[in-house]
Design an enzyme around this catalytic site. Structure first.
Site, PDB file in Angstrom:
ATOM      1  N   CYS A  80       3.476  15.390 -12.969  1.00 54.43           N
ATOM      2  CA  CYS A  80       2.067  14.997 -13.148  1.00 54.43           C
ATOM      3  C   CYS A  80       1.084  16.135 -12.901  1.00 54.43           C
ATOM      4  O   CYS A  80      -0.071  16.053 -13.304  1.00 54.43           O
ATOM      5  CB  CYS A  80       1.727  13.822 -12.244  1.00 54.43           C
ATOM      6  SG  CYS A  80       2.753  12.396 -12.556  1.00 54.43           S
ATOM      7  N   HIS A 116      -5.862  13.209 -11.204  1.00 57.18           N
ATOM      8  CA  HIS A 116      -4.710  12.582 -11.843  1.00 57.18           C
ATOM      9  C   HIS A 116      -4.849  11.070 -11.705  1.00 57.18           C
ATOM     10  O   HIS A 116      -5.188  10.567 -10.633  1.00 57.18           O
ATOM     11  CB  HIS A 116      -3.435  13.082 -11.160  1.00 57.18           C
ATOM     12  CG  HIS A 116      -2.197  12.383 -11.617  1.00 57.18           C
ATOM     13  ND1 HIS A 116      -1.911  12.154 -12.952  1.00 57.18           N
ATOM     14  CD2 HIS A 116      -1.154  11.849 -10.913  1.00 57.18           C
ATOM     15  CE1 HIS A 116      -0.755  11.530 -13.047  1.00 57.18           C
ATOM     16  NE2 HIS A 116      -0.276  11.327 -11.834  1.00 57.18           N
ATOM     17  N   ASN A 163      -0.582   5.634 -15.895  1.00 55.29           N
ATOM     18  CA  ASN A 163      -0.218   7.000 -15.495  1.00 55.29           C
ATOM     19  C   ASN A 163       0.540   7.660 -16.646  1.00 55.29           C
ATOM     20  O   ASN A 163       1.692   7.311 -16.921  1.00 55.29           O
ATOM     21  CB  ASN A 163       0.647   6.934 -14.227  1.00 55.29           C
ATOM     22  CG  ASN A 163       1.074   8.314 -13.724  1.00 55.29           C
ATOM     23  OD1 ASN A 163       0.911   9.312 -14.408  1.00 55.29           O
ATOM     24  ND2 ASN A 163       1.640   8.349 -12.534  1.00 55.29           N
TER      25      ASN A 163
HETATM   26  N1  ACO Z   1       4.583  -7.023  -9.538  1.00 53.51           N
HETATM   27  C1  ACO Z   1       4.658  -7.806  -8.454  1.00 53.51           C
HETATM   28  N2  ACO Z   1       5.159  -7.402  -7.273  1.00 53.51           N
HETATM   29  C2  ACO Z   1       5.589  -6.127  -7.207  1.00 53.51           C
HETATM   30  C3  ACO Z   1       5.541  -5.249  -8.295  1.00 53.51           C
HETATM   31  C4  ACO Z   1       5.013  -5.755  -9.504  1.00 53.51           C
HETATM   32  N3  ACO Z   1       4.921  -4.986 -10.621  1.00 53.51           N
HETATM   33  N4  ACO Z   1       6.032  -4.056  -7.923  1.00 53.51           N
HETATM   34  C5  ACO Z   1       6.378  -4.167  -6.629  1.00 53.51           C
HETATM   35  N5  ACO Z   1       6.126  -5.417  -6.187  1.00 53.51           N
HETATM   36  C6  ACO Z   1       6.326  -5.972  -4.869  1.00 53.51           C
HETATM   37  C7  ACO Z   1       7.357  -5.180  -4.085  1.00 53.51           C
HETATM   38  O1  ACO Z   1       8.653  -5.620  -4.412  1.00 53.51           O
HETATM   39  C8  ACO Z   1       6.975  -5.512  -2.648  1.00 53.51           C
HETATM   40  O2  ACO Z   1       7.517  -6.769  -2.330  1.00 53.51           O
HETATM   41  P1  ACO Z   1       8.216  -6.991  -0.892  1.00 53.51           P
HETATM   42  O3  ACO Z   1       7.128  -6.733   0.123  1.00 53.51           O
HETATM   43  O4  ACO Z   1       8.653  -8.412  -0.966  1.00 53.51           O
HETATM   44  O5  ACO Z   1       9.312  -6.000  -0.834  1.00 53.51           O
HETATM   45  C9  ACO Z   1       5.456  -5.692  -2.725  1.00 53.51           C
HETATM   46  O6  ACO Z   1       5.131  -5.861  -4.114  1.00 53.51           O
HETATM   47  C10 ACO Z   1       4.669  -4.524  -2.169  1.00 53.51           C
HETATM   48  O7  ACO Z   1       5.254  -3.301  -2.570  1.00 53.51           O
HETATM   49  P2  ACO Z   1       4.638  -1.928  -2.098  1.00 53.51           P
HETATM   50  O8  ACO Z   1       5.521  -0.838  -2.585  1.00 53.51           O
HETATM   51  O9  ACO Z   1       4.275  -1.971  -0.682  1.00 53.51           O
HETATM   52  O10 ACO Z   1       3.250  -1.912  -2.918  1.00 53.51           O
HETATM   53  P3  ACO Z   1       2.131  -0.823  -2.846  1.00 53.51           P
HETATM   54  O11 ACO Z   1       0.882  -1.457  -2.382  1.00 53.51           O
HETATM   55  O12 ACO Z   1       2.580   0.455  -2.185  1.00 53.51           O
HETATM   56  O13 ACO Z   1       1.930  -0.478  -4.406  1.00 53.51           O
HETATM   57  C11 ACO Z   1       2.595   1.223  -6.013  1.00 53.51           C
HETATM   58  C12 ACO Z   1       3.023   0.007  -5.157  1.00 53.51           C
HETATM   59  C13 ACO Z   1       1.575   0.720  -7.023  1.00 53.51           C
HETATM   60  C14 ACO Z   1       3.822   1.758  -6.715  1.00 53.51           C
HETATM   61  C15 ACO Z   1       1.955   2.299  -5.128  1.00 53.51           C
HETATM   62  O14 ACO Z   1       2.776   2.543  -4.014  1.00 53.51           O
HETATM   63  C16 ACO Z   1       1.727   3.618  -5.854  1.00 53.51           C
HETATM   64  O15 ACO Z   1       0.904   3.709  -6.736  1.00 53.51           O
HETATM   65  N6  ACO Z   1       2.411   4.680  -5.439  1.00 53.51           N
HETATM   66  C17 ACO Z   1       2.147   6.028  -5.963  1.00 53.51           C
HETATM   67  C18 ACO Z   1       2.702   6.268  -7.322  1.00 53.51           C
HETATM   68  C19 ACO Z   1       2.266   7.666  -7.744  1.00 53.51           C
HETATM   69  O16 ACO Z   1       1.218   8.147  -7.374  1.00 53.51           O
HETATM   70  N7  ACO Z   1       3.022   8.385  -8.493  1.00 53.51           N
HETATM   71  C20 ACO Z   1       2.481   9.756  -8.736  1.00 53.51           C
HETATM   72  C21 ACO Z   1       3.201  10.593  -9.424  1.00 53.51           C
HETATM   73  S1  ACO Z   1       4.058   9.871 -10.790  1.00 53.51           S
HETATM   74  C22 ACO Z   1       4.843  11.220 -11.529  1.00 53.51           C
HETATM   75  O17 ACO Z   1       4.839  12.320 -11.044  1.00 53.51           O
HETATM   76  C23 ACO Z   1       5.627  10.925 -12.782  1.00 53.51           C
END
Ligand code: ACO
Length: 326
Positions: free
Chosen positions: A113, A253, A283
């Site tokens: 990214c 980003h 993204n």
């Molecule tokens: N729909 C519904 N529920 C979901 C989904 C979904 N699509 N995805 C995950 N959940 C659930 C999980 O299973 C979890 O359930 P559990 O508590 O029963 O285990 C719950 O939602 C919460 O999961 P978290 O991982 O805590 O959610 P979070 O608030 O952290 O959000 C996310 C997840 C959106 C992925 C976030 O962590 C994020 O954006 N991370 C950064 C990603 C990023 O920046 N990538 C950058 C680079 S990408 C690259 O380089 C290619």
């Protein structure tokens, strides 16, 4: 003093829109979850006729058109991508062919990214050595081919698209002020695509184990992204004796609206100075920053003399910031 100036911007998105409602029918998720956790409402998905090099070429044509520069005048083409059409040749060579840019050297650059920031910094260094150089820097991705559409943790986040800039040299105070690039390979496992390289070459077993897809520890990536982006943003400002208040437009980003809002809050940037289009495209990895830059430019959000900050974080990990006096 020779500075690198952006003389043209362009972007191209595939026509097919995949909404959160469409995803509700594919995995156990909801529009409400995706919107509140990521800020994404829809993303674009490439067809077979729209590979990485096609998106890149379309974005490049618009950037060249704005710059008033012919493809035959280009000295170099850098395509920043982790999803090229194939492993060989590079997407950049296919773009060179598509454009008819016979004089241009062409290569791909892989920094996930943060790729576009790495590409822009590379171009900046060539141009500081040769004011007449004309370089096309493109961020282009077809992440949909690396997403496991059965995995709700990742499938809702990513999309396809391309953005491009044409850069050349000018004397004066306008242009790229500085680039600040960083990496930490020790944390690679938190965000990676294990299959398809020489460690796990393509095989039936590799496909059965889903190694061809993006694997991500989202929560850990989130925290690291906020810290690293803020630190590199401050580093860039300090290197130029500037403060966050001097920024006219912050183009981060687009990975998660909560990451963007956290950094904006830490830097005390008002909402109108932060460019956001994640709701439309999700993204698109190396393409988010140049797509946002082009949209901001064409919307009239950037004026001559404005201070623009680009800031990114991605797999590797890689991250960085660039400051531009437009
Ligand atoms: N729909 C519904 N529920 C979901 C989904 C979904 N699509 N995805 C995950 N959940 C659930 C999980 O299973 C979890 O359930 P559990 O508590 O029963 O285990 C719950 O939602 C919460 O999961 P978290 O991982 O805590 O959610 P979070 O608030 O952290 O959000 C996310 C997840 C959106 C992925 C976030 O962590 C994020 O954006 N991370 C950064 C990603 C990023 O920046 N990538 C950058 C680079 S990408 C690259 O380089 C290619």
């Amino acid at each position: 003093m020779v500075r690198t100036v952006i003389v043209g911007t362009g972007c191209h998105l595939p026509a097919r829109v995949l909404t959160n409602q469409d995803l509700e029918k594919m995995v156990d998720t909801s529009d409400e979850w995706i919107t509140t956790r990521s800020g994404i409402k829809e993303r674009r998905i490439s067809s077979k006729d729209e590979p990485c090099s096609f998106l890149a070429t379309q974005a490049a044509k618009k950037a060249l058109d704005m710059a008033g520069i012919k493809a035959a005048e280009l000295d170099m083409i850098i395509v920043c991508t982790l999803t090229p059409d194939m492993l060989m040749p590079t997407a950049a060579c296919l773009v060179q062919k598509n454009l008819g840019a016979e004089r241009a050297a062409a290569f791909d650059l892989s920094a996930a990214c943060s790729g576009f920031l790495y590409g822009l910094a590379t171009a900046d260094n060539f141009i500081r050595n040769n004011i007449n150089f004309k370089i096309l820097v493109i961020g282009a991705e077809v992440l949909s081919c690396r997403v496991n559409w059965k995995d709700r943790n990742t499938s809702v986040l990513f999309g396809d698209g391309a953005g491009a800039v044409v850069v050349t040299g000018r004397n004066g105070r306008r242009g790229i002020l500085s680039n600040h690039l960083h990496a930490d390979g020790a944390l690679w496992k938190l965000l990676h695509i294990p299959g398809g390289g020489c460690v796990s070459p393509p095989s039936r077993q590799m496909l059965d184990d889903n190694l061809q897809y993006i694997h991500m520890q989202g929560r850990d990536v989130f925290k690291l992204a906020v810290r690293a982006m803020e630190e590199s943003a401050r580093e860039a400002l300090e290197a130029n004796n500037l403060s966050p208040q001097d920024i006219d437009l912050y183009i981060p980003h687009q990975a998660n609206i909560r990451i963007i809002n956290s950094i904006a809050e830490r830097l005390q940037l008002p909402r109108e100075k932060v460019y956001v289009n994640i709701h439309k495209y999700g993204n698109t990895s190396a393409a988010t920053v140049p797509i946002a830059l082009d949209e901001a430019n064409r919307e009239g959000r950037i004026r001559e003399g404005d201070l623009i900050m680009l800031n990114a974080f991605g797999g590797g990990f890689t991250w960085g910031a660039s400051l531009i006096r437009w």
